[in-house]
Design a protein around this motif. Structure first.
Motif, PDB file in Angstrom:
ATOM      1  N   THR A 121       0.845  -1.203   0.000  1.00  0.00           N
ATOM      2  CA  THR A 121       0.000   0.000   0.000  1.00  0.00           C
ATOM      3  C   THR A 121       0.872   1.241   0.000  1.00  0.00           C
ATOM      4  N   PHE A 122       0.542   2.176  -0.873  1.00  0.00           N
ATOM      5  CA  PHE A 122       1.174   3.503  -0.881  1.00  0.00           C
ATOM      6  C   PHE A 122       0.115   4.526  -0.480  1.00  0.00           C
ATOM      7  N   ARG A 123       0.507   5.449   0.401  1.00  0.00           N
ATOM      8  CA  ARG A 123      -0.427   6.474   0.869  1.00  0.00           C
ATOM      9  C   ARG A 123       0.009   7.854   0.399  1.00  0.00           C
ATOM     10  N   ILE A 124      -0.964   8.640  -0.015  1.00  0.00           N
ATOM     11  CA  ILE A 124      -0.724  10.054  -0.324  1.00  0.00           C
ATOM     12  C   ILE A 124      -1.503  10.843   0.733  1.00  0.00           C
ATOM     13  N   VAL A 129      -5.432   9.434  -0.020  1.00  0.00           N
ATOM     14  CA  VAL A 129      -5.562   8.376  -1.018  1.00  0.00           C
ATOM     15  C   VAL A 129      -4.652   7.216  -0.621  1.00  0.00           C
ATOM     16  N   ALA A 130      -5.182   5.999  -0.675  1.00  0.00           N
ATOM     17  CA  ALA A 130      -4.393   4.788  -0.448  1.00  0.00           C
ATOM     18  C   ALA A 130      -4.480   3.912  -1.693  1.00  0.00           C
ATOM     19  N   TYR A 145      -5.122 -12.884  -6.686  1.00  0.00           N
ATOM     20  CA  TYR A 145      -4.451 -11.893  -5.842  1.00  0.00           C
ATOM     21  C   TYR A 145      -5.441 -10.997  -5.108  1.00  0.00           C
ATOM     22  N   ALA A 146      -6.573 -10.718  -5.737  1.00  0.00           N
ATOM     23  CA  ALA A 146      -7.497  -9.702  -5.209  1.00  0.00           C
ATOM     24  C   ALA A 146      -7.953 -10.014  -3.791  1.00  0.00           C
ATOM     25  N   LEU A 147      -8.195 -11.279  -3.502  1.00  0.00           N
ATOM     26  CA  LEU A 147      -8.731 -11.637  -2.192  1.00  0.00           C
ATOM     27  C   LEU A 147      -7.732 -11.386  -1.066  1.00  0.00           C
ATOM     28  N   GLY A 148      -6.454 -11.263  -1.393  1.00  0.00           N
ATOM     29  CA  GLY A 148      -5.447 -11.002  -0.372  1.00  0.00           C
ATOM     30  C   GLY A 148      -5.087  -9.543  -0.215  1.00  0.00           C
ATOM     31  N   TYR A 149      -5.773  -8.643  -0.946  1.00  0.00           N
ATOM     32  CA  TYR A 149      -5.465  -7.220  -0.831  1.00  0.00           C
ATOM     33  C   TYR A 149      -5.886  -6.688   0.547  1.00  0.00           C
ATOM     34  N   PRO A 150      -5.216  -5.631   1.018  1.00  0.00           N
ATOM     35  CA  PRO A 150      -5.489  -5.094   2.358  1.00  0.00           C
ATOM     36  C   PRO A 150      -6.894  -4.525   2.493  1.00  0.00           C
ATOM     37  N   ASP A 151      -7.351  -4.418   3.718  1.00  0.00           N
ATOM     38  CA  ASP A 151      -8.610  -3.724   3.985  1.00  0.00           C
ATOM     39  C   ASP A 151      -8.462  -2.256   3.612  1.00  0.00           C
ATOM     40  N   PRO A 152      -9.554  -1.594   3.239  1.00  0.00           N
ATOM     41  CA  PRO A 152      -9.473  -0.177   2.891  1.00  0.00           C
ATOM     42  C   PRO A 152      -9.118   0.677   4.105  1.00  0.00           C
ATOM     43  N   VAL A 153      -8.464   1.798   3.834  1.00  0.00           N
ATOM     44  CA  VAL A 153      -8.168   2.773   4.886  1.00  0.00           C
ATOM     45  C   VAL A 153      -9.442   3.588   5.124  1.00  0.00           C
ATOM     46  N   ALA A 184     -15.279  -6.054  -5.691  1.00  0.00           N
ATOM     47  CA  ALA A 184     -16.221  -5.214  -4.942  1.00  0.00           C
ATOM     48  C   ALA A 184     -16.165  -5.503  -3.446  1.00  0.00           C
ATOM     49  N   SER A 185     -15.848  -6.745  -3.092  1.00  0.00           N
ATOM     50  CA  SER A 185     -15.838  -7.133  -1.674  1.00  0.00           C
ATOM     51  C   SER A 185     -14.729  -6.459  -0.871  1.00  0.00           C
ATOM     52  N   ARG A 186     -13.730  -5.902  -1.552  1.00  0.00           N
ATOM     53  CA  ARG A 186     -12.622  -5.272  -0.837  1.00  0.00           C
ATOM     54  C   ARG A 186     -13.021  -3.905  -0.278  1.00  0.00           C
ATOM     55  N   GLY A 187     -14.071  -3.296  -0.781  1.00  0.00           N
ATOM     56  CA  GLY A 187     -14.528  -2.013  -0.243  1.00  0.00           C
ATOM     57  C   GLY A 187     -13.778  -0.805  -0.780  1.00  0.00           C
TER      58      GLY A 187
END
Length: 413
Positions: A121-124, A129-130, A145-153, A184-187
């Protein structure tokens, strides 16, 4: 707060843009340089639009560098973004996976590249923005890969960056497979996808977008190509705008010659069909594949001497615009009900050749000859898609039609 960012993918820098089949070396050179020119224009438009940042969702390069010239070119253009204060976020795709492109050139400080071993994750902070993403360590990635992405900030604009064949897009290898529901499930509010070379919006809630590739590379990639400007206001995606950045374009025109009895009439109809393709290209260099179809008494004449007809079609194209080039002429016309003389003239040859193209031994020998010829052709002539032998049936059918047409043309007619 309102800002825009630019989403691109599949630059394929270094792609040879083969398969042109063009006789003019200068035209072939211009097509080969189109991808670089398109990327230069992308950088220019990003700077002029004062975008907040740029995202490239995989396949910056077409494969391993032959030398460092392509890396130096990319560095030079990205340095323009750096001087303008515009961050660039990159992801490795299947063509420029970590194990594929091993040469490197140091890039400016504005460039951030997502890791390949795990999601990153890169943050601005200034924009809240994340950006979340994971690049390819190898060319083939079978995992989702998508299912392992981080939760939204929470409270931020969350952007997922992924090179994927989402929902198994037709015509594309299945890499990092996922579904729209998975994304869509990642939020997240926006998914910046890559890998598919056509522009496509898979969803607007959330936004899931393929920008398509930056520059069409063969007749299988027709129409406008470019990137997407994304508008963000008060933490929400409010819309997108397509940017056409391609410098050379491909098109296919199917022209029905039914009812046309003379070559002059055929050429007029061909010009009428080419005119809208030229208008759509808006002055760009245009490679055009023409398919002649329909039932016409011109059939024998067309198939007996396709090279002469190809020259006539090229001349017709240049009467419309000086920068239209015939990529290939396919003659798929049919003869009206043959006369008795025609049938007698071509009966024996037609019967002899009927079904020959389906004979396994004949096909094997023909494939061997095609492979030999292909190996002797200069670079830039052979297609970057399937090899010529994969279209063997069409080649043999064209050859059979030409033989019968020439035999018929030499008789009573």
């Amino acid at each position: 707060m309102r800002f825009t960012f630019l989403h691109a993918a599949d630059l394929h820098l270094g792609s040879p843009l083969t398969g042109l089949g063009l006789k003019d070396p200068e035209v072939a050179r211009r097509f080969a340089s189109a991808s670089r020119e398109a990327f230069s224009d992308l950088v220019t438009q990003a700077i002029e639009a004062k975008v907040a940042f740029v995202v490239v969702a995989g396949d910056v390069y077409d494969g391993e560098w032959r030398d460092t010239s392509i890396g130096l070119f990319f560095n030079r253009e990205v340095a323009r973004l750096d001087r303008a204060g515009i961050p660039l976020f990159l992801l490795k795709g299947n063509h420029d996976a970590e194990s594929v492109v091993t040469k490197t050139i140091s890039l400016p400080d504005c460039v951030s590249e997502f890791p390949t071993g795990r999601p990153g994750t890169f943050r601005i902070e200034s924009l809240k923005v994340a950006l979340h993403g994971r690049g390819f360590p190898d060319r083939a990635v079978p995992e989702n890969y998508a299912l392992g992405y981080p939760d939204p900030v929470p409270g931020w604009v969350n952007i997922g960056v992924l090179h994927t064949s989402c929902d198994g897009r037709p015509g594309h290898a299945v890499y990092a497979p996922c579904t729209v529901q998975d994304l869509a499930s990642r939020g997240y509010q926006y998914w910046a996808l890559g890998h598919v070379h056509e522009y496509e919006e898979l969803s607007r809630d959330p936004w899931i977008v393929y920008p398509g590739n930056l520059q069409g590379r063969s007749v299988r990639e027709c129409g406008p190509k470019g990137a997407v400007l994304v508008d963000v206001a008060d933490g929400h995606i409010v819309g997108t705008t397509r940017l056409a950045l391609d410098r050379a374009r491909w098109a296919v025109a199917a022209i029905d010659l039914t009812g046309i009895e003379d070559e002059a009439g055929a050429l007029r109809r061909i010009e009428e069909a080419i005119a809208p393709e030229a208008a759509a290209a808006e002055g760009r260099l245009l490679a055009l594949r023409i398919r002649l179809t329909g039932i016409t008494p011109l059939h024998h004449r067309l198939t007996a001497d396709p090279e002469r007809m190809a020259d006539e079609v090229q001349a017709a194209a240049n009467r419309i615009h000086e920068d239209i080039w015939l990529e290939r002429l396919r003659i798929e016309t049919e003869d009206p009900e043959p006369t008795a003389d025609d049938a007698l003239a071509s009966l024996d040859l037609s019967a002899l050749l009927e079904g020959l193209e389906q004979d396994p031994q004949f096909q094997a020998r023909a494939a061997e000859l095609v492979a030999t010829i292909t190996g002797k052709l200069p670079g830039g002539i052979v297609s970057d898609g399937p090899p010529l032998a994969s279209d063997l049936g069409a080649l043999l059918e064209e050859a059979r039609a030409m033989l019968v047409a020439r035999a018929t043309a030499g008789t009573a007619r």
